[in-house]
Design an enzyme around this catalytic site. Structure first.
Site, PDB file in Angstrom:
ATOM      1  N   CYS A  89      -5.790  -2.310   8.003  1.00 55.31           N
ATOM      2  CA  CYS A  89      -7.004  -1.290   7.809  1.00 55.31           C
ATOM      3  C   CYS A  89      -8.505  -2.306   7.261  1.00 55.31           C
ATOM      4  O   CYS A  89      -9.595  -1.381   7.983  1.00 55.31           O
ATOM      5  CB  CYS A  89      -7.018   0.032   7.159  1.00 55.31           C
ATOM      6  SG  CYS A  89      -6.484  -0.466   5.249  1.00 55.31           S
ATOM      7  N   CYS A  97       1.182  -0.988  -0.167  1.00 54.21           N
ATOM      8  CA  CYS A  97      -0.157   0.018   0.204  1.00 54.21           C
ATOM      9  C   CYS A  97       1.598   1.644  -0.067  1.00 54.21           C
ATOM     10  O   CYS A  97       0.726   1.758  -1.105  1.00 54.21           O
ATOM     11  CB  CYS A  97      -1.110   0.394   0.845  1.00 54.21           C
ATOM     12  SG  CYS A  97      -2.140   0.991   1.237  1.00 54.21           S
TER      13      CYS A  97
END
Length: 336
Positions: A188, A94
């Site tokens: 997340c 990410c």
């Protein structure tokens, strides 16, 4: 020199204090809240927090929907890597493709040169360095970021302790509730356990065989995706008196290979997807094979083999090996 900066604002205390500090330093701050996934209620709550900060600072915060890019680059990688019997690190990917990839592209679209986040690490434009707060250091997670992006990055919290960040926020009346809010989860899009994600896409509960390295079937397990290298529970080993650990995963046959602790020992491994900030020929080179591990002295050969000065236990294919010189990140690769 441009004094404009785009700050990634998540609604948490770290990105909030980052924006405050940069404005105090004289930067013209613009915020961006990046929607990365579809977790119900998550973005509404956190974007509202980011807007509260923006209102307090008198700045604009953009809502940038990157969920399609995130799914393709990070989420699908996460699922497929586990499917292959490997251990992914979605935060590293990410940071490379989204936070310091797509976010930098968004800064370009706004005509903004500098990009900042609330990560705990330091950067001098050429290298990343460990943060002052060793318990929060995130230098491991940026080791795959493209080298050409580094001159544009700012990390104000690299020289801060987490407790001081919370204290700083608590002393600003409009933002004091940020200092006491719950920390965000490490991944997340994962609420509790990674298997909750995997079971949305495949049957992860197909019972399989537990085997020794020589192929002997010695027990059962509940489905290979429930296991990572080094796990010691959740499977049976008939007649075993000593602890057994997962030492390999065979997705094609839905088998897990188990053995004694010494079978987890590794003195060397190969790497791919190399991302180097300088050559790795240093006599002072160390490597971390997981985030929460100690850096171990090593050498990297010409054929991308990493030779360790002492063994590591539970080396997992698919994880990221991050190379350091003291507190400086000098490169990384995926363990293969």
């Amino acid at each position: 020199m441009s004094r404009k900066v785009l700050v990634g604002m998540s609604g948490g205390v770290d990105s909030t204090v980052t924006a405050v500090l940069l404005q105090k330093e004289g930067y013209e701050v613009t915020g961006v809240y990046m929607k990365l996934h579809e977790k119900a209620g998550y973005h509404e709550e956190n974007y509202a927090k980011a807007q509260k900060v923006a209102k307090h600072l008198g700045i604009t915060v953009h809502f940038h929907d990157l969920s399609a890019d995130f799914k393709e680059e990070v989420y699908d990688y996460f699922v497929e890597t586990y499917k292959e019997g490997l251990t992914p690190n979605p935060c590293v990917i990410c940071n490379r493709t989204i936070k310091f990839g797509k976010m930098v592209e968004f800064a370009d679209s706004l005509g903004i040169e500098k990009v900042a986040t609330g990560h705990y690490l330091n950067c001098d434009g050429e290298f990343f360095y460990m943060a002052k707060d060793a318990s929060k250091d995130q230098s491991y997670f940026v080791a795959q970021v493209r080298k050409e992006v580094l001159p544009r990055l700012i990390f104000p919290l690299g020289s801060w302790l987490k407790e001081d960040v919370k204290m700083f926020a608590s002393e600003i009346p409009a933002l004091e509730d940020f200092a006491t809010q719950k920390e965000s989860s490490e991944i997340c899009f994962v609420e509790n356990d990674y298997t909750e994600i995997l079971e949305k896409h495949m049957d992860i509960d197909r019972e399989g065989e537990t085997v020794y390295a020589d192929g002997r079937v010695v027990g059962k397990h509940k489905g290979y995706m429930h296991y990572t290298i080094g796990k010691r529970r959740g499977f049976t080993v008939d007649g075993a008196h000593d602890p057994h650990f997962v030492v390999a995963i065979k997705p094609e046959s839905n088998q897990i290979v188990v053995g004694k602790r010494e079978e987890l020992e590794a003195n060397r491994f190969s790497i791919k997807n190399l991302n180097f900030f300088k050559s790795l020929d240093s006599d002072n080179l160390t490597v971390k094979v997981r985030y929460r591990t100690r850096a171990i002295p090593c050498k990297v050969t010409e054929n991308r083999e990493v030779e360790l000065s002492e063994p590591v236990f539970g080396l997992a294919y698919g994880q990221i090996a991050v190379f350091y010189e003291d507190d400086k990140v000098v490169g990384s690769g995926i363990i293969c």
